[in-house]
Design a protein around this motif. Structure first.
Motif, PDB file in Angstrom:
ATOM      1  N   LEU A  15       0.861  -1.176   0.000  1.00 25.36           N
ATOM      2  CA  LEU A  15       0.000   0.000   0.000  1.00 25.36           C
ATOM      3  C   LEU A  15       0.906   1.237   0.000  1.00 25.36           C
ATOM      4  CD1 LEU A  15      -2.739  -1.207   2.521  1.00 25.36           C
ATOM      5  CD2 LEU A  15      -2.732  -1.344   0.013  1.00 25.36           C
ATOM      6  N   GLN A  16       0.300   2.396  -0.165  1.00 27.32           N
ATOM      7  CA  GLN A  16       1.114   3.608  -0.371  1.00 27.32           C
ATOM      8  C   GLN A  16       2.138   3.875   0.735  1.00 27.32           C
ATOM      9  OE1 GLN A  16      -0.959   7.097  -1.876  1.00 27.32           O
ATOM     10  NE2 GLN A  16      -2.673   5.805  -2.449  1.00 27.32           N
ATOM     11  N   ASP A  17       1.720   3.699   2.014  1.00 26.07           N
ATOM     12  CA  ASP A  17       2.661   3.983   3.116  1.00 26.07           C
ATOM     13  C   ASP A  17       3.833   3.011   3.098  1.00 26.07           C
ATOM     14  OD1 ASP A  17       1.261   6.123   3.970  1.00 26.07           O
ATOM     15  OD2 ASP A  17       0.293   5.121   5.671  1.00 26.07           O
ATOM     16  N   LEU A  22       9.528   1.741   1.926  1.00 21.95           N
ATOM     17  CA  LEU A  22      10.525   0.929   1.217  1.00 21.95           C
ATOM     18  C   LEU A  22      11.388   1.815   0.320  1.00 21.95           C
ATOM     19  CD1 LEU A  22      11.839  -1.679   0.288  1.00 21.95           C
ATOM     20  CD2 LEU A  22       9.842  -2.148  -1.147  1.00 21.95           C
ATOM     21  N   PHE A  23      10.739   2.730  -0.384  1.00 22.45           N
ATOM     22  CA  PHE A  23      11.495   3.619  -1.260  1.00 22.45           C
ATOM     23  C   PHE A  23      12.499   4.445  -0.440  1.00 22.45           C
ATOM     24  CE2 PHE A  23      12.394   7.355  -3.804  1.00 22.45           C
ATOM     25  CZ  PHE A  23      12.651   6.790  -5.030  1.00 22.45           C
ATOM     26  N   THR A  46       3.506  -0.436  -7.927  1.00 20.51           N
ATOM     27  CA  THR A  46       2.196  -0.533  -8.590  1.00 20.51           C
ATOM     28  C   THR A  46       1.822   0.852  -9.137  1.00 20.51           C
ATOM     29  OG1 THR A  46       1.102   0.041  -6.529  1.00 20.51           O
ATOM     30  CG2 THR A  46       1.360  -2.311  -6.996  1.00 20.51           C
ATOM     31  N   PHE A  47       0.854   0.882 -10.033  1.00 16.16           N
ATOM     32  CA  PHE A  47       0.399   2.178 -10.569  1.00 16.16           C
ATOM     33  C   PHE A  47       0.005   3.126  -9.430  1.00 16.16           C
ATOM     34  CE2 PHE A  47      -0.969  -0.205 -14.602  1.00 16.16           C
ATOM     35  CZ  PHE A  47       0.104   0.265 -15.328  1.00 16.16           C
ATOM     36  N   VAL A  52       3.460   8.335  -5.355  1.00 20.48           N
ATOM     37  CA  VAL A  52       3.960   8.371  -3.976  1.00 20.48           C
ATOM     38  C   VAL A  52       5.484   8.358  -3.984  1.00 20.48           C
ATOM     39  CG1 VAL A  52       4.047   7.091  -1.795  1.00 20.48           C
ATOM     40  CG2 VAL A  52       1.928   7.170  -3.101  1.00 20.48           C
ATOM     41  N   VAL A  53       6.067   7.401  -4.703  1.00 21.68           N
ATOM     42  CA  VAL A  53       7.532   7.321  -4.699  1.00 21.68           C
ATOM     43  C   VAL A  53       8.139   8.479  -5.504  1.00 21.68           C
ATOM     44  CG1 VAL A  53       7.559   4.828  -4.327  1.00 21.68           C
ATOM     45  CG2 VAL A  53       7.731   5.701  -6.633  1.00 21.68           C
TER      46      VAL A  53
END
Ligand code: PEP
Length: 263
Positions: A15-17, A22-23, A46-47, A52-53
């Motif tokens: 998920l986004q968080d 991770l990034f 993911t798309f 986010v990243v």
């Protein structure tokens, strides 16, 4: 001299968080080095996590040039009535520099054909992005002794009608399907042999300059403990990493071990 690439394919995970965390873990590691010391680092979220990243990258201002963002798929048309699809232009707009195409999971579960992969590659290159074109054999094909002819066919079709200049910029990932997500890594000498064969196919369908410049990666259960041997081989230019790219520690260790032998 081909600059190595370590690419992480996050598949349908995070998920986004989690993607942001991770990034950030990879960025923290990359920030310790200059871009020249590092391999090209490519992350394919993911798309839903692309922006986010991309935003984390932009906020930082320093690691931005060290980590490139990839999408895991695209459509070849620019826009139109293609419900559920995403165009190359849209991915470029969000900051993608690379797009993975022809992954065996897309070929197997979404009926992606060599013809579709060729259209996607052309569309990606036309917009100035870099395709990461996946190819590879099943265990049955390997046991039947048709690995080379099968892969040569996939590459010839994927590159049909693409100029040598564009082929030079492209990336191929050789991923034996029986090695993906199974923990069974292809023997490094054998992976190198197949990749050298792919390079010869590129030479045949294009020219020597393109064959010598195109970066060809190995993918299939790459781990921190396997990458040094893989990267020490003459034709392996990097790795497309699935499972081990989902933890910053293991992905960073793969990058660090690559730097010991190949950057
Ligand atoms: C992949 O899916 O591209 C891949 C190589 O996965 P894994 O590293 O988990 O085998």
């Amino acid at each position: 001299m081909r600059k190595p690439i370590i690419a992480g394919n996050w598949k349908m995970n995070l998920l986004q968080d989690d993607a942001k965390a991770l990034f950030n873990g990879i960025k923290e590691f990359a920030d310790k080095y200059t871009a020249v010391q590092l391999p090209s680092i490519v992350i394919a979220p993911t798309f839903t996590s692309l922006s986010v990243v991309e935003n984390v990258k932009c906020d930082c201002g320093c690691a931005g040039t060290k980590i490139a963002i990839a999408a895991q798929n695209c459509h070849w048309e620019t826009s139109g009535a293609y419900t559920g699809e995403v165009s190359v232009e849209m991915l470029k707009d969000i900051g993608c520099e690379y797009i993975i195409i022809g992954h065996s999971e897309r070929r197997q579960y979404f009926s992606e054909t060599d013809e579709m992969i060729n259209k996607k590659a052309k569309s990606i290159l036309a917009k100035g992005l870099i395709p990461i074109i996946c190819c590879g054999e099943t265990l049955e094909q390997r046991e039947a002794g048709i690995t080379d002819s099968h892969i040569a066919g996939q590459i010839k079709k994927a590159l049909e009608g693409i100029s040598a200049e564009d082929i030079k910029k492209s990336v191929i990932a050789y991923e034996p399907i029986w090695a993906i997500g199974t923990g069974k890594t292809c023997d490094a000498d054998e992976a190198n042999r197949v990749i050298a064969m792919i390079r010869n196919v590129v030479r045949e369908v294009s020219n020597s300059e393109a064959a010598d410049a195109i970066r060809i990666l190995y993918g299939g259960s790459v781990k921190p403990s396997t990458i040094e041997e893989q990267m020490s081989k003459s034709d392996i230019d990097g790795a497309l990493v699935g499972g081990a790219s989902l933890k910053a520690d293991s992905f960073n260790e793969i990058i660090a071990n690559t730097m010991k032998v190949a950057v």
